[in-house]
Design a protein around this motif. Sequence first.
Motif, PDB file in Angstrom:
ATOM      1  N   TYR A 285      -4.000   7.679   3.775  1.00 54.97           N
ATOM      2  CA  TYR A 285      -2.665   8.254   3.666  1.00 54.97           C
ATOM      3  C   TYR A 285      -2.185   8.045   2.235  1.00 54.97           C
ATOM      4  CZ  TYR A 285      -1.082   3.404   4.030  1.00 54.97           C
ATOM      5  OH  TYR A 285      -0.894   2.061   3.822  1.00 54.97           O
ATOM      6  N   ALA A 286      -1.352   8.974   1.758  1.00 55.61           N
ATOM      7  CA  ALA A 286      -0.867   8.877   0.382  1.00 55.61           C
ATOM      8  C   ALA A 286       0.369   9.776   0.240  1.00 55.61           C
ATOM      9  CB  ALA A 286      -1.968   9.308  -0.593  1.00 55.61           C
ATOM     10  N   PRO A 287       1.223   9.441  -0.757  1.00 57.27           N
ATOM     11  CA  PRO A 287       1.256   8.166  -1.472  1.00 57.27           C
ATOM     12  C   PRO A 287       1.691   7.044  -0.538  1.00 57.27           C
ATOM     13  CG  PRO A 287       2.935   9.691  -2.297  1.00 57.27           C
ATOM     14  CD  PRO A 287       2.243  10.375  -1.192  1.00 57.27           C
ATOM     15  N   ALA A 288       1.279   5.844  -0.828  1.00 59.70           N
ATOM     16  CA  ALA A 288       1.496   4.741   0.104  1.00 59.70           C
ATOM     17  C   ALA A 288       2.983   4.466   0.325  1.00 59.70           C
ATOM     18  CB  ALA A 288       0.793   3.485  -0.411  1.00 59.70           C
ATOM     19  N   GLU A 289       3.818   4.695  -0.726  1.00 52.85           N
ATOM     20  CA  GLU A 289       5.241   4.379  -0.594  1.00 52.85           C
ATOM     21  C   GLU A 289       5.972   5.376   0.312  1.00 52.85           C
ATOM     22  OE1 GLU A 289       3.792   5.216  -3.466  1.00 52.85           O
ATOM     23  OE2 GLU A 289       3.277   3.223  -4.218  1.00 52.85           O
ATOM     24  N   ASN A 290       5.558   6.629   0.278  1.00 56.65           N
ATOM     25  CA  ASN A 290       6.208   7.676   1.077  1.00 56.65           C
ATOM     26  C   ASN A 290       5.142   8.700   1.451  1.00 56.65           C
ATOM     27  OD1 ASN A 290       8.088   9.322   2.328  1.00 56.65           O
ATOM     28  ND2 ASN A 290       8.717  10.312   0.415  1.00 56.65           N
ATOM     29  N   PRO A 291       4.364   8.428   2.499  1.00 51.40           N
ATOM     30  CA  PRO A 291       3.190   9.263   2.799  1.00 51.40           C
ATOM     31  C   PRO A 291       3.533  10.730   3.052  1.00 51.40           C
ATOM     32  CG  PRO A 291       3.096   7.199   4.017  1.00 51.40           C
ATOM     33  CD  PRO A 291       4.461   7.276   3.413  1.00 51.40           C
ATOM     34  N   LYS A 292       2.876  11.613   2.302  1.00 50.66           N
ATOM     35  CA  LYS A 292       3.002  13.056   2.477  1.00 50.66           C
ATOM     36  C   LYS A 292       1.789  13.649   3.184  1.00 50.66           C
ATOM     37  CE  LYS A 292       6.832  13.187   0.068  1.00 50.66           C
ATOM     38  NZ  LYS A 292       8.135  13.439   0.729  1.00 50.66           N
ATOM     39  N   ILE A 293       0.714  12.897   3.246  1.00 55.61           N
ATOM     40  CA  ILE A 293      -0.509  13.388   3.859  1.00 55.61           C
ATOM     41  C   ILE A 293      -1.240  12.225   4.516  1.00 55.61           C
ATOM     42  CG2 ILE A 293      -1.772  13.145   1.674  1.00 55.61           C
ATOM     43  CD1 ILE A 293      -3.542  15.493   2.539  1.00 55.61           C
ATOM     44  N   ALA A 294      -1.731  12.457   5.712  1.00 53.53           N
ATOM     45  CA  ALA A 294      -2.587  11.490   6.417  1.00 53.53           C
ATOM     46  C   ALA A 294      -3.820  12.255   6.866  1.00 53.53           C
ATOM     47  CB  ALA A 294      -1.862  10.882   7.610  1.00 53.53           C
ATOM     48  N   LEU A 295      -4.969  11.645   6.726  1.00 56.35           N
ATOM     49  CA  LEU A 295      -6.182  12.390   7.039  1.00 56.35           C
ATOM     50  C   LEU A 295      -7.269  11.502   7.613  1.00 56.35           C
ATOM     51  CD1 LEU A 295      -8.366  11.725   4.553  1.00 56.35           C
ATOM     52  CD2 LEU A 295      -6.877  13.254   3.309  1.00 56.35           C
ATOM     53  N   ALA A 296      -8.206  12.167   8.276  1.00 53.36           N
ATOM     54  CA  ALA A 296      -9.422  11.523   8.783  1.00 53.36           C
ATOM     55  C   ALA A 296     -10.601  12.385   8.366  1.00 53.36           C
ATOM     56  CB  ALA A 296      -9.369  11.388  10.304  1.00 53.36           C
ATOM     57  N   VAL A 297     -11.630  11.738   7.848  1.00 52.13           N
ATOM     58  CA  VAL A 297     -12.832  12.437   7.387  1.00 52.13           C
ATOM     59  C   VAL A 297     -14.031  11.873   8.131  1.00 52.13           C
ATOM     60  CG1 VAL A 297     -14.250  13.091   5.415  1.00 52.13           C
ATOM     61  CG2 VAL A 297     -11.805  12.641   5.099  1.00 52.13           C
ATOM     62  N   LEU A 298     -14.852  12.763   8.650  1.00 53.22           N
ATOM     63  CA  LEU A 298     -16.088  12.362   9.311  1.00 53.22           C
ATOM     64  C   LEU A 298     -17.248  13.124   8.684  1.00 53.22           C
ATOM     65  CD1 LEU A 298     -17.704  11.128  11.865  1.00 53.22           C
ATOM     66  CD2 LEU A 298     -17.463  13.451  12.743  1.00 53.22           C
ATOM     67  N   VAL A 299     -18.289  12.408   8.314  1.00 53.62           N
ATOM     68  CA  VAL A 299     -19.538  13.025   7.865  1.00 53.62           C
ATOM     69  C   VAL A 299     -20.621  12.607   8.846  1.00 53.62           C
ATOM     70  CG1 VAL A 299     -21.238  13.266   6.015  1.00 53.62           C
ATOM     71  CG2 VAL A 299     -18.808  12.960   5.457  1.00 53.62           C
ATOM     72  N   GLU A 300     -21.137  13.562   9.591  1.00 51.99           N
ATOM     73  CA  GLU A 300     -22.166  13.242  10.581  1.00 51.99           C
ATOM     74  C   GLU A 300     -23.415  12.707   9.897  1.00 51.99           C
ATOM     75  OE1 GLU A 300     -23.119  16.405  13.199  1.00 51.99           O
ATOM     76  OE2 GLU A 300     -21.146  16.469  14.151  1.00 51.99           O
ATOM     77  N   ASN A 301     -23.879  11.570  10.394  1.00 52.22           N
ATOM     78  CA  ASN A 301     -25.096  10.939   9.885  1.00 52.22           C
ATOM     79  C   ASN A 301     -25.019  10.695   8.386  1.00 52.22           C
ATOM     80  OD1 ASN A 301     -26.279  13.423  11.945  1.00 52.22           O
ATOM     81  ND2 ASN A 301     -26.483  11.294  12.565  1.00 52.22           N
ATOM     82  N   GLY A 302     -23.788  10.455   7.901  1.00 53.14           N
ATOM     83  CA  GLY A 302     -23.590  10.270   6.464  1.00 53.14           C
ATOM     84  C   GLY A 302     -23.759   8.847   5.996  1.00 53.14           C
ATOM     85  N   GLY A 303     -23.992   7.923   6.914  1.00 56.22           N
ATOM     86  CA  GLY A 303     -24.165   6.531   6.509  1.00 56.22           C
ATOM     87  C   GLY A 303     -22.836   5.820   6.428  1.00 56.22           C
ATOM     88  N   PHE A 304     -22.618   5.103   5.335  1.00 55.32           N
ATOM     89  CA  PHE A 304     -21.457   4.235   5.225  1.00 55.32           C
ATOM     90  C   PHE A 304     -20.246   4.998   4.719  1.00 55.32           C
ATOM     91  CE2 PHE A 304     -25.370   1.915   4.753  1.00 55.32           C
ATOM     92  CZ  PHE A 304     -25.282   1.116   5.872  1.00 55.32           C
ATOM     93  N   GLY A 305     -19.096   4.652   5.310  1.00 57.80           N
ATOM     94  CA  GLY A 305     -17.883   5.404   5.042  1.00 57.80           C
ATOM     95  C   GLY A 305     -17.522   5.470   3.583  1.00 57.80           C
ATOM     96  N   SER A 306     -17.780   4.385   2.838  1.00 55.24           N
ATOM     97  CA  SER A 306     -17.430   4.357   1.423  1.00 55.24           C
ATOM     98  C   SER A 306     -18.308   5.283   0.601  1.00 55.24           C
ATOM     99  CB  SER A 306     -17.557   2.923   0.891  1.00 55.24           C
ATOM    100  OG  SER A 306     -18.878   2.435   1.126  1.00 55.24           O
ATOM    101  N   GLN A 307     -19.499   5.583   1.085  1.00 53.94           N
ATOM    102  CA  GLN A 307     -20.432   6.404   0.323  1.00 53.94           C
ATOM    103  C   GLN A 307     -20.226   7.894   0.546  1.00 53.94           C
ATOM    104  OE1 GLN A 307     -24.130   4.753   1.770  1.00 53.94           O
ATOM    105  NE2 GLN A 307     -24.450   3.605  -0.123  1.00 53.94           N
ATOM    106  N   SER A 308     -19.982   8.318   1.773  1.00 56.07           N
ATOM    107  CA  SER A 308     -19.947   9.744   2.090  1.00 56.07           C
ATOM    108  C   SER A 308     -18.546  10.275   2.350  1.00 56.07           C
ATOM    109  CB  SER A 308     -20.827  10.020   3.317  1.00 56.07           C
ATOM    110  OG  SER A 308     -22.176   9.684   3.065  1.00 56.07           O
ATOM    111  N   ALA A 309     -17.799   9.618   3.218  1.00 50.95           N
ATOM    112  CA  ALA A 309     -16.504  10.155   3.642  1.00 50.95           C
ATOM    113  C   ALA A 309     -15.391   9.888   2.635  1.00 50.95           C
ATOM    114  CB  ALA A 309     -16.125   9.581   5.008  1.00 50.95           C
ATOM    115  N   ALA A 310     -15.354   8.692   2.042  1.00 48.72           N
ATOM    116  CA  ALA A 310     -14.263   8.338   1.133  1.00 48.72           C
ATOM    117  C   ALA A 310     -14.188   9.256  -0.087  1.00 48.72           C
ATOM    118  CB  ALA A 310     -14.387   6.878   0.711  1.00 48.72           C
ATOM    119  N   PRO A 311     -15.306   9.620  -0.741  1.00 49.93           N
ATOM    120  CA  PRO A 311     -15.196  10.543  -1.880  1.00 49.93           C
ATOM    121  C   PRO A 311     -14.622  11.904  -1.504  1.00 49.93           C
ATOM    122  CG  PRO A 311     -17.302   9.391  -1.933  1.00 49.93           C
ATOM    123  CD  PRO A 311     -16.669   9.078  -0.610  1.00 49.93           C
TER     124      PRO A 311
END
Length: 670
Positions: free
Chosen positions: A574-600
Amino acid sequence: MTEFRTPAADLARFRLRVVVAAVFVLICLGLLAARFHFLQVQRHDYFLTRAEDNRIALLPVVPHRGTIVDRNGVVLARNYATYTLEIMPSEVRDLEGTLAELSTLVPIEPRDLRRFRKLFEESRNFESVPVRSRLTDEEVARVVSQRYRLPGVDVRARLLRDYPQGTTAAHVVGYIGRINERDVERIEERGQTANYRGTLHIGKAGLEQSYEAELHGTTGVEQVEVNASGRAVRALSHTPASSGNDLELTLDIELQRVAETAFGDRRGALVAIEPSTGGVLALVSMPTYDPNLFVDGISTQDWRALNESPDHPLLHRAIYSTYPPGSTFKPFMALAGLETGKRTARQAIHDVGYFNFGGHRFMDDKIGGHGMVDLHKSIVVSCNTYYYQLANELGIEGIASFMAPFGFGDRTGIDLPGEAIGVLPSPEWKRNRFRKPEQQRWYAGETISVGIGQGYNAFTPLQLANAMAALVNDGKLFRPHVVKYVVDSRTGERRAIEPEPLREIPLKQAHLKAVLDAMVDVNKSGTGRRAFQGAPYSVGGKTGTAQVFSLRGQRYVEKNVRERLRDHSWFVAYAPAENPKIALAVLVENGGFGSQSAAPIARQVIDYYLLDQRAGAPAAEDDNATESEDAANGTAPARTGEGDPPPREPAAPAVPQAALVPGQPTRVTR
């Protein structure tokens, strides 16, 4: 013997016969007169109407289908006029001969003939059946010049649907297709048969289906005089059709395009929501497809390619597919611990690298453990042991009762068809789900896996994004919606689809702040820091890795596992943290670790939405590479930084059945 007849007797008999004949004739004339009176007087109106019907035809005037635009007015679905070659079955004596003759005038492909024969079987004799659409001006001229010798053949101007954005947002917009028997049954059930006279297409998926009543419009009627051959000679009256209403969406098509591009050729889903209204900003399902293929009847080759693809491009992963949420479930677990009094923000546990329950070790993501871990650190470093213990203390019913108000395991009610319900596990759910008594029993060890987002947990990306939106909106949960306005085609009046609050979850502000502050530090010093390094805005998030299958105690090495059996990659933000304008969820099937595939991917989407730029985060140097390599070589203690694979649990000793279900060993998630 001689018979003597007198003239008087003969005359009497003759007169009798005359009287009988006269009476019979009078009766017949009376019956005929009565019939004439019945037909000409009593049934006058009926036969007058029948006579007029032989001279007058009622032709349906098909309405223009409403357009669909995004929040900035970019057209996503529209109509365009085209000439269509059509045949009226009731006027054609030699169908095969007529088709053969037409093929000498304009190119008619086997695909066109197959579609025509299928529609011909389903049509009524008085309805024209299209043979070929999108005729050029030259082809129209050739057919019209020869129409005098082709009874029942005509060229008509019709409107066809067009999706100018192609594959972008295809699952959201959907597509129209030709009306089939099942559609006819549904139309008749709704009492809309008259309104669909002359209509060949109907919404089949996405918004085209869910807003069919708004988009279709009202069919008009044209009364025309026809000659003996059935051709119209002059119009008698005209009731115009009312065009369908237009739709203005909450969707930002450029944001959608950025998100789809960020996925590349990977499979997955992304849902971005405006927390204060529930308006969907982006709804991605990858891979996607081109809805234009369906407008005029999809070819067998194209249908086979879509339907038989192992990537299932027709599947709307964002709202229909369910996945275990992995460690993205942990912020909600942390909040549950605070709200129920099982934990305080400063209360810490000692993590030795595992949680021992019923003789079974539930392994942490870091060999040797994280040491002393409080709630803040448990989210930042994604400590499994903290949540193993918390889940055991909350119990499965406590977890289920706390998570249900966030919408987990329930349809959100989004204005799109085909939403899945998901699974929020509980003893009641298990009793209803399984038949055998031994399968219906809830085992205490199953609760431990649920605590880190594994086990029977299965949610859609939409459910997770909507729950995250509620979390950052002080517990206010809205029904997600894609349509913002319905625009009346006649008056231009814009009818707003007002935000619909579903419930307000009572949460203490201090508890919310503790969880959200930890999620901000996830992207500063925790598992998401590399993806958001250098971001000019504050952002909260949580990585997650969800297992696809169990290695039954063996160590997980990604390169040794088939691609479609690798772990799913999650990231919520979610961002910006002080007053969130957007919240999201990202899924990459068989993408491995969340920091590597989904976070970018999340970084690119938030960058574009907040900064109006497409460029993602700059590549960051992997400050854990040397340490990870040393650990792999056995020269350093193994640890898992963001992007480093967590170890799988070692082979576990025998576990009492009261603790675990055999064959369901717990895996590490992150």
